[in-house]
Write a protein that holds these residues in place. Structure first.
Motif, PDB file in Angstrom:
ATOM      1  N   PRO A   1      11.333 -17.469   8.848  1.00 59.61           N
ATOM      2  CA  PRO A   1      11.462 -16.081   8.080  1.00 59.61           C
ATOM      3  C   PRO A   1      11.253 -16.069   6.525  1.00 59.61           C
ATOM      4  CG  PRO A   1      13.444 -17.194   8.619  1.00 59.61           C
ATOM      5  CD  PRO A   1      12.427 -17.886   9.856  1.00 59.61           C
ATOM      6  N   ALA A   2      11.486 -17.629   5.945  1.00 57.27           N
ATOM      7  CA  ALA A   2      10.897 -17.878   4.727  1.00 57.27           C
ATOM      8  C   ALA A   2       9.589 -17.732   4.399  1.00 57.27           C
ATOM      9  CB  ALA A   2      11.360 -19.276   4.480  1.00 57.27           C
ATOM     10  N   GLY A   3       8.715 -18.120   5.362  1.00 55.50           N
ATOM     11  CA  GLY A   3       7.166 -18.202   5.326  1.00 55.50           C
ATOM     12  C   GLY A   3       6.828 -16.509   5.305  1.00 55.50           C
ATOM     13  N   PHE A   4       7.601 -15.905   6.255  1.00 57.61           N
ATOM     14  CA  PHE A   4       7.240 -14.250   6.370  1.00 57.61           C
ATOM     15  C   PHE A   4       7.691 -13.552   5.091  1.00 57.61           C
ATOM     16  CE2 PHE A   4       8.300  -9.915   7.474  1.00 57.61           C
ATOM     17  CZ  PHE A   4       7.124  -9.694   8.738  1.00 57.61           C
ATOM     18  N   LEU A   5       8.639 -13.869   4.227  1.00 55.21           N
ATOM     19  CA  LEU A   5       8.940 -13.190   2.884  1.00 55.21           C
ATOM     20  C   LEU A   5       8.378 -14.049   1.847  1.00 55.21           C
ATOM     21  CD1 LEU A   5      12.556 -12.220   4.032  1.00 55.21           C
ATOM     22  CD2 LEU A   5      10.473 -10.635   3.693  1.00 55.21           C
ATOM     23  N   SER A   6       7.482 -15.012   2.074  1.00 50.18           N
ATOM     24  CA  SER A   6       7.007 -15.490   0.681  1.00 50.18           C
ATOM     25  C   SER A   6       6.098 -14.337  -0.082  1.00 50.18           C
ATOM     26  CB  SER A   6       5.935 -16.735   1.204  1.00 50.18           C
ATOM     27  OG  SER A   6       6.485 -17.679   1.874  1.00 50.18           O
TER      28      SER A   6
ATOM     29  N   ASP B   1       0.971  -1.043   0.108  1.00 47.69           N
ATOM     30  CA  ASP B   1      -0.149  -0.149   0.014  1.00 47.69           C
ATOM     31  C   ASP B   1       0.793   1.256   0.004  1.00 47.69           C
ATOM     32  OD1 ASP B   1      -2.296  -1.538   0.041  1.00 47.69           O
ATOM     33  OD2 ASP B   1      -2.563  -1.359   2.263  1.00 47.69           O
ATOM     34  N   ARG B   2       2.158   1.172   0.701  1.00 43.80           N
ATOM     35  CA  ARG B   2       2.629   2.452   0.968  1.00 43.80           C
ATOM     36  C   ARG B   2       3.810   2.747  -0.254  1.00 43.80           C
ATOM     37  NH1 ARG B   2       5.917   4.012   6.452  1.00 43.80           N
ATOM     38  NH2 ARG B   2       6.625   6.118   5.673  1.00 43.80           N
ATOM     39  N   TYR B   3       4.423   1.445  -0.505  1.00 45.14           N
ATOM     40  CA  TYR B   3       5.553   1.515  -1.723  1.00 45.14           C
ATOM     41  C   TYR B   3       5.238   1.038  -2.966  1.00 45.14           C
ATOM     42  CZ  TYR B   3       8.309   2.849   2.664  1.00 45.14           C
ATOM     43  OH  TYR B   3       8.519   3.335   3.633  1.00 45.14           O
ATOM     44  N   GLY B   4       4.226   0.308  -3.132  1.00 44.27           N
ATOM     45  CA  GLY B   4       3.946  -0.101  -4.317  1.00 44.27           C
ATOM     46  C   GLY B   4       4.253  -1.580  -4.394  1.00 44.27           C
ATOM     47  N   LEU B   5       3.834  -2.390  -5.433  1.00 48.14           N
ATOM     48  CA  LEU B   5       4.053  -3.803  -5.764  1.00 48.14           C
ATOM     49  C   LEU B   5       5.271  -4.160  -6.024  1.00 48.14           C
ATOM     50  CD1 LEU B   5       1.749  -5.832  -7.658  1.00 48.14           C
ATOM     51  CD2 LEU B   5       4.120  -5.862  -8.631  1.00 48.14           C
ATOM     52  N   ARG B   6       6.167  -3.447  -6.798  1.00 46.72           N
ATOM     53  CA  ARG B   6       7.521  -3.930  -7.297  1.00 46.72           C
ATOM     54  C   ARG B   6       8.375  -4.331  -6.187  1.00 46.72           C
ATOM     55  NH1 ARG B   6       8.651  -1.068 -13.112  1.00 46.72           N
ATOM     56  NH2 ARG B   6       7.691  -2.489 -14.254  1.00 46.72           N
ATOM     57  N   PRO B   7       8.709  -3.364  -5.033  1.00 40.94           N
ATOM     58  CA  PRO B   7       9.685  -3.613  -4.180  1.00 40.94           C
ATOM     59  C   PRO B   7       9.386  -4.840  -3.212  1.00 40.94           C
ATOM     60  CG  PRO B   7       8.961  -1.337  -4.108  1.00 40.94           C
ATOM     61  CD  PRO B   7       8.387  -2.090  -5.172  1.00 40.94           C
ATOM     62  N   VAL B   8       8.155  -4.968  -2.910  1.00 42.02           N
ATOM     63  CA  VAL B   8       7.875  -6.259  -1.957  1.00 42.02           C
ATOM     64  C   VAL B   8       7.933  -7.526  -3.084  1.00 42.02           C
ATOM     65  CG1 VAL B   8       5.714  -7.398  -0.976  1.00 42.02           C
ATOM     66  CG2 VAL B   8       6.146  -4.850  -0.833  1.00 42.02           C
ATOM     67  N   VAL B   9       7.641  -7.632  -4.347  1.00 45.21           N
ATOM     68  CA  VAL B   9       7.640  -8.685  -5.247  1.00 45.21           C
ATOM     69  C   VAL B   9       8.981  -9.163  -5.366  1.00 45.21           C
ATOM     70  CG1 VAL B   9       7.075  -9.527  -7.328  1.00 45.21           C
ATOM     71  CG2 VAL B   9       5.375  -8.685  -6.113  1.00 45.21           C
ATOM     72  N   ALA B  10       9.975  -8.054  -5.464  1.00 42.42           N
ATOM     73  CA  ALA B  10      11.476  -8.354  -5.716  1.00 42.42           C
ATOM     74  C   ALA B  10      12.170  -8.848  -4.623  1.00 42.42           C
ATOM     75  CB  ALA B  10      12.191  -6.867  -6.035  1.00 42.42           C
ATOM     76  N   ALA B  11      11.750  -8.239  -3.314  1.00 38.48           N
ATOM     77  CA  ALA B  11      12.537  -8.850  -2.250  1.00 38.48           C
ATOM     78  C   ALA B  11      11.886 -10.290  -2.072  1.00 38.48           C
ATOM     79  CB  ALA B  11      12.140  -8.020  -0.991  1.00 38.48           C
ATOM     80  N   CYS B  12      10.479 -10.378  -1.984  1.00 35.71           N
ATOM     81  CA  CYS B  12      10.091 -11.585  -1.692  1.00 35.71           C
ATOM     82  C   CYS B  12      10.273 -12.917  -2.610  1.00 35.71           C
ATOM     83  CB  CYS B  12       8.530 -11.574  -1.540  1.00 35.71           C
ATOM     84  SG  CYS B  12       7.944 -10.673  -0.255  1.00 35.71           S
ATOM     85  N   GLY B  13      10.599 -12.490  -3.849  1.00 35.71           N
ATOM     86  CA  GLY B  13      11.045 -13.411  -4.810  1.00 35.71           C
ATOM     87  C   GLY B  13      12.368 -13.655  -4.628  1.00 35.71           C
ATOM     88  N   ILE B  14      13.076 -12.920  -4.330  1.00 37.87           N
ATOM     89  CA  ILE B  14      14.680 -13.333  -4.004  1.00 37.87           C
ATOM     90  C   ILE B  14      14.660 -14.122  -2.869  1.00 37.87           C
ATOM     91  CG2 ILE B  14      16.848 -12.499  -3.508  1.00 37.87           C
ATOM     92  CD1 ILE B  14      16.268 -10.079  -5.002  1.00 37.87           C
ATOM     93  N   ALA B  15      13.905 -13.672  -1.989  1.00 39.43           N
ATOM     94  CA  ALA B  15      13.777 -14.590  -0.595  1.00 39.43           C
ATOM     95  C   ALA B  15      13.430 -16.071  -0.712  1.00 39.43           C
ATOM     96  CB  ALA B  15      13.221 -13.951   0.432  1.00 39.43           C
ATOM     97  N   SER B  16      12.220 -16.329  -1.500  1.00 38.80           N
ATOM     98  CA  SER B  16      11.546 -17.436  -1.451  1.00 38.80           C
ATOM     99  C   SER B  16      12.660 -18.478  -2.397  1.00 38.80           C
ATOM    100  CB  SER B  16      10.439 -17.159  -2.387  1.00 38.80           C
ATOM    101  OG  SER B  16       9.610 -16.313  -1.430  1.00 38.80           O
ATOM    102  N   THR B  17      13.188 -17.818  -3.488  1.00 45.61           N
ATOM    103  CA  THR B  17      13.998 -18.537  -4.515  1.00 45.61           C
ATOM    104  C   THR B  17      15.306 -19.068  -3.544  1.00 45.61           C
ATOM    105  OG1 THR B  17      13.222 -17.308  -6.308  1.00 45.61           O
ATOM    106  CG2 THR B  17      15.311 -18.564  -6.776  1.00 45.61           C
ATOM    107  N   ALA B  18      15.808 -18.007  -2.932  1.00 38.27           N
ATOM    108  CA  ALA B  18      17.068 -18.580  -2.055  1.00 38.27           C
ATOM    109  C   ALA B  18      16.740 -19.713  -1.184  1.00 38.27           C
ATOM    110  CB  ALA B  18      17.542 -17.352  -1.421  1.00 38.27           C
ATOM    111  N   PHE B  19      15.682 -19.564  -0.626  1.00 39.86           N
ATOM    112  CA  PHE B  19      15.069 -20.523   0.523  1.00 39.86           C
ATOM    113  C   PHE B  19      15.010 -22.035   0.010  1.00 39.86           C
ATOM    114  CE2 PHE B  19      11.963 -22.867   2.584  1.00 39.86           C
ATOM    115  CZ  PHE B  19      12.489 -23.211   3.861  1.00 39.86           C
ATOM    116  N   TRP B  20      14.051 -22.025  -1.193  1.00 40.06           N
ATOM    117  CA  TRP B  20      13.943 -23.354  -1.823  1.00 40.06           C
ATOM    118  C   TRP B  20      15.072 -24.052  -2.228  1.00 40.06           C
ATOM    119  CZ3 TRP B  20       9.964 -26.302  -0.493  1.00 40.06           C
ATOM    120  CH2 TRP B  20       8.965 -25.672   0.426  1.00 40.06           C
TER     121      TRP B  20
END
Length: 389
Positions: A92-97, A56-75
């Motif tokens: 933390p992996a679930g938190f950043l899914s 809501d505050r910063y837009g879609l792209r920053p969240v999707v980028a951070a979560c995409g990197i975190a999810s990929t790294a975990f799995w």
């Protein structure tokens, strides 16, 4: 909608693949596998509202980028981790899914006019059912025929690929009429997190409590009577019934409200335990309650999108996602405990009763608040009449 379908698909594979990996490859029991799954689910429940607020505050792209990197790294690294490290990283992996579920609903609310949202949310719920028909089966097939390393790493690649596509596509999270002017202040939490919205979230949790409890009881009943081989067909029929209910709910001009749908969903589970054998009779008895599954979930999303202001819709959808995951997290062990100390038939009773209790609390809370508000307005109206006289 197609993009969000593929974004959800790897998420539906995670539960079964993690369980089989912990049991078969790491040599631990199903309880240990459940700890990893519970940590991941808890992380998702905690992260969804905060990620929604960030969107809501910063837009879609920053969240999707951070979560995409975190999810990929975990799995990608998960098959190389020991069990203690895997448990420590699961939360933390679930938190950043990537919040694909709440994000899909937020995007639909922005792209679809209010008068057509019931149909859109119903279609989205139907696609969720389709992903749950495909994802777990594909995950089991992959991890049993390929290695755990390839399967878990492949899930990571799927998370990263769909996150990248979402980042590039950058769908809107608010329509043009809902864009907040520059410098506008975010509405305070108390102004929109009302009793009615909290009751709606409680009904959402009760729906998932009832649904996951019904699944656990169904599996237990089939296993007890030696009909495990029919599990796939029974679950497929349950999903098909839910999809059919979603089609009807989205097609009609007026449908039942969320609370009524939830009460019917829970009430129709109660008599299922009276006939758990043969398997085909159990399957037929499960059809009526599953017809109301997708409509209840779609009505919940429609209610949340109506009650929450556009500027905080991401956080509201995240709260809905968190409520659903908490219902899942509570329903499975509670119904499992009932089954362990009685019989699978009582699992259906526990699922329906638990759903009825939670939903009734939310609905009664809403009615009580309405009564209180109506009562508080009467003196002011009388005073106005006397003043006019």
């Amino acid at each position: 909608m197609a993009l969000m379908f593929f974004a959800r698909l790897p998420m539906t594979m995670t539960g079964v693949t993690l369980t089989l990996y912990v049991v078969a490859d790491l040599g631990h029991g199903y309880g240990a596998a459940g700890v990893v799954g519970a940590a991941t689910t808890l992380g998702m429940a905690l992260g969804a509202p905060l990620l929604g607020r960030t969107i809501d505050r910063y837009g879609l792209r920053p969240v999707v980028a951070a979560c995409g990197i975190a999810s990929t790294a975990f799995w990608v690294t998960a098959p190389h981790l020991s069990y203690p490290v895997l448990v420590a990283c699961a939360l933390p992996a679930g938190f950043l899914s990537v919040p694909a579920g709440s994000l899909a609903r937020q995007i639909l609310a922005a792209l679809v006019p209010a008068e057509h949202r019931r149909a859109a949310f119903s279609l989205d719920t139907i696609l969720v059912e389709a992903s749950f028909m495909i994802g777990p089966a594909a995950g089991i097939a992959a991890i049993t025929s390929l290695s755990a390393t390839l399967t878990l790493s492949g899930i990571g690649v799927m998370f990263g690929s769909t996150a990248l596509l979402t980042f590039l596509f950058n769908p809107p999270i608010r329509n043009e009429d809902e864009l907040a002017p520059v410098g506008s202040v975010r509405p305070p939490l108390r102004s929109w997190l009302t009793g009615k919205l909290l009751a709606t979230l409680l009904v959402a949790a009760s729906a998932l409590f009832c649904l996951v409890g019904t699944e656990v009881a169904t599996l237990a009943a089939l296993r007890t009577h030696g009909d495990v081989g029919w599990t796939g067909l029974v679950i497929a029929v349950m999903c098909a019934a839910s999809m059919l209910g979603g089609i009807v709910h989205g097609a009609v001009k007026r449908s039942l409200p969320q609370g009524v749908l939830m009460l019917l969903l829970a009430a129709l589970v109660l008599p299922v335990g009276l006939a758990v054998q043969p398997w085909w009779l159990l399957m037929l008895l499960l059809i009526p309650t599953n017809l109301l599954c997708a409509p209840t979930l779609a009505a919940t999303t429609e209610t949340v999108s109506t009650l929450a202001p556009p500027t905080v819709r991401g956080e509201a959808m995240g709260l809905q996602d968190a409520s659903a995951r908490l219902g899942l997290a509570v329903g499975s062990p509670v119904v499992g405990f009932v089954i362990d100390h009685s019989a699978p038939a009582w699992g259906f009773a526990a699922s329906g009763a638990g759903g009825l209790v939670l939903a009734s609390v939310g609905l009664l809370w809403t009615l009580r608040r309405r009564t209180g508000v109506a009562g508080s307005t009467q003196p002011s109206l009388a005073t106005a009449v006397r003043a006019r006289r």
